[in-house]
Design an enzyme around this catalytic site. Sequence first.
Site, PDB file in Angstrom:
ATOM      1  N   ASP A 112      -9.450  44.666 -27.689  1.00  0.00           N
ATOM      2  CA  ASP A 112     -10.470  44.574 -26.910  1.00  0.00           C
ATOM      3  C   ASP A 112     -10.913  42.886 -26.831  1.00  0.00           C
ATOM      4  O   ASP A 112     -11.322  42.523 -27.598  1.00  0.00           O
ATOM      5  CB  ASP A 112     -11.794  45.269 -27.394  1.00  0.00           C
ATOM      6  N   GLU A 163      -8.099  46.344 -23.844  1.00  0.00           N
ATOM      7  CA  GLU A 163      -9.512  46.763 -23.250  1.00  0.00           C
ATOM      8  C   GLU A 163     -10.025  45.208 -22.473  1.00  0.00           C
ATOM      9  O   GLU A 163      -9.914  44.425 -23.351  1.00  0.00           O
ATOM     10  CB  GLU A 163     -10.237  47.289 -24.106  1.00  0.00           C
ATOM     11  N   GLU A 172     -15.829  56.538 -28.713  1.00  0.00           N
ATOM     12  CA  GLU A 172     -15.892  55.379 -29.362  1.00  0.00           C
ATOM     13  C   GLU A 172     -17.162  55.578 -30.311  1.00  0.00           C
ATOM     14  O   GLU A 172     -18.129  55.892 -30.011  1.00  0.00           O
ATOM     15  CB  GLU A 172     -16.169  54.245 -28.668  1.00  0.00           C
ATOM     16  N   ASP A 226     -19.978  54.113 -19.288  1.00  0.00           N
ATOM     17  CA  ASP A 226     -21.015  54.171 -20.220  1.00  0.00           C
ATOM     18  C   ASP A 226     -22.219  55.023 -19.512  1.00  0.00           C
ATOM     19  O   ASP A 226     -22.648  54.643 -18.575  1.00  0.00           O
ATOM     20  CB  ASP A 226     -21.531  52.847 -20.620  1.00  0.00           C
ATOM     21  N   LYS A 240     -11.233  43.626 -31.881  1.00  0.00           N
ATOM     22  CA  LYS A 240     -11.661  42.650 -31.188  1.00  0.00           C
ATOM     23  C   LYS A 240     -10.450  41.567 -30.861  1.00  0.00           C
ATOM     24  O   LYS A 240     -10.225  41.091 -32.102  1.00  0.00           O
ATOM     25  CB  LYS A 240     -13.030  41.868 -31.364  1.00  0.00           C
ATOM     26  N   GLU A 276     -16.753  49.553 -19.171  1.00  0.00           N
ATOM     27  CA  GLU A 276     -18.002  49.699 -19.694  1.00  0.00           C
ATOM     28  C   GLU A 276     -19.074  48.826 -19.280  1.00  0.00           C
ATOM     29  O   GLU A 276     -20.265  49.233 -19.333  1.00  0.00           O
ATOM     30  CB  GLU A 276     -17.548  49.221 -21.219  1.00  0.00           C
ATOM     31  N   LYS A 313      -9.856  50.240 -33.247  1.00  0.00           N
ATOM     32  CA  LYS A 313     -10.189  49.083 -32.372  1.00  0.00           C
ATOM     33  C   LYS A 313     -10.559  47.922 -32.814  1.00  0.00           C
ATOM     34  O   LYS A 313     -11.577  48.070 -33.570  1.00  0.00           O
ATOM     35  CB  LYS A 313     -10.965  49.516 -31.111  1.00  0.00           C
ATOM     36  N   HIS A 342     -17.814  54.507 -23.186  1.00  0.00           N
ATOM     37  CA  HIS A 342     -18.136  53.421 -24.172  1.00  0.00           C
ATOM     38  C   HIS A 342     -19.465  53.609 -24.826  1.00  0.00           C
ATOM     39  O   HIS A 342     -20.728  54.014 -24.549  1.00  0.00           O
ATOM     40  CB  HIS A 342     -18.208  52.203 -23.238  1.00  0.00           C
ATOM     41  N   LYS A 344     -28.241  45.513 -25.443  1.00  0.00           N
ATOM     42  CA  LYS A 344     -27.663  44.592 -26.508  1.00  0.00           C
ATOM     43  C   LYS A 344     -27.811  43.243 -25.998  1.00  0.00           C
ATOM     44  O   LYS A 344     -27.823  42.770 -24.864  1.00  0.00           O
ATOM     45  CB  LYS A 344     -26.180  44.747 -26.498  1.00  0.00           C
TER      46      LYS A 344
HETATM   47 MG   LIG Z   1     -15.220  46.953 -25.182  1.00  0.00          MG
END
Ligand SMILES: [Mg+2]
Length: 394
Positions: free
Chosen positions: A223, A249, A345, A298, A195, A275, A193, A325, A80
């Site tokens: 998170d 998280e 997830e 992950d 943010k 993660e 979930k 993750h 990412k």
């Molecule tokens: Mg996260």
Amino acid sequence: MARDASHTSGAVRPNTRPATRTGCAVERVRCALYRVPLAEPVSDAKVTSGRQQPLASVDVLVARIATADGLEGIGFSYSKRAGGPALFAHAEQLAPLLIGEDALAIGRIWEKLVWAAASIGREGLAVQTVAAFDIALHDRKAKQAGLPLATLLGHYRGSVRCYDTGGGFLSATDAEVVANAERSLARGVGGIKIKVGGDQRSDLARVAAVRGAIGGATPLMADANQQWDRAAARRIGRTLERYDLTWLEEPLDAYDAAGHAALRQALDTPIASGEMLSTTRDLRRLLDAGAVDVLQPDAVRVGGVTPYLRIAALAAELGVTVAPHFATELHVHLAAAQPAEGWVEYFDWLQPLFEEQLEIAGGRIQVPDRPGLGLTLSPRAETWVRAAAELPER
Ligand SMILES: [Mg+2]
């Protein structure tokens, strides 16, 4: 007397199986880098704190490994933001080391590929490149057995609890997050979930809005993406206790095991993290410190299925919930094969690369019943190719 090389710790020994006779010899390796666009750019607390730019696409390294018997395994890694082209470049350099190898010697190949680049480290980008090959080899092995990967690994269940993260980013308004949550639950996901990690007032307002909308019985996670310091995490964490979160998280920096452990002692809300860590050693540090109730490895980031299974087994021994993750298409198999039920997830970001869709119903994702991961590249993926290489060259 000559020293017996078998006494060398972790030595990579030569092939003992005649892969050329079993049809398992690796004949062809193809790597490609895809830049998969998101429907719209998203931001979490790493963006609102100024550390990162909004995320508009995901770079996916796809590795395909074909053997003499005609089978082909497909695996992937991802980045990412920055790093995708470097994953591809590293894969291109490692690929020749696979040719002629016994595709079933997965652990040995993992060691060989990681040690080939050990001078740049046995973590981060180096192992995330190896992940694409390791996952491809596992996919191929399961295809050879004619089984879904979860079944090959010894599955406990045919579906896994899932929660949705995609609708809860900070780039969405509270009203949009609530609408996204309601849409996800109507679609069949089992939890939501969202943010947080901004300022305390907006975090509380967001959690309260979603909890109010989805009711007290629906699992809700929050998170913070590592953007609080210890004092803020403790203060905001206490005010969030009343919302009965399934977990809080990444309240702190991913490497702050001691901070997570202290926070876990201070709060009733379960603490989740892991993660961002790219070695089993770093994940184990969280376990050793008593830092988490929920470990979130992950499999791509730690280097593939091979290291993932080691850390998931250790977490299981310690009674720590495992909730992998991202990378839903892979993790649904791995989570089905762990003894205690965790969570997967759900993200649809990688889905456009593949022909197949994950089936979600009753709060769970169904483990695909097709051999391997059950994935084939979709024709439209071709439009996102940034780089490609093939061995041997045609
Ligand atoms: Mg996260």
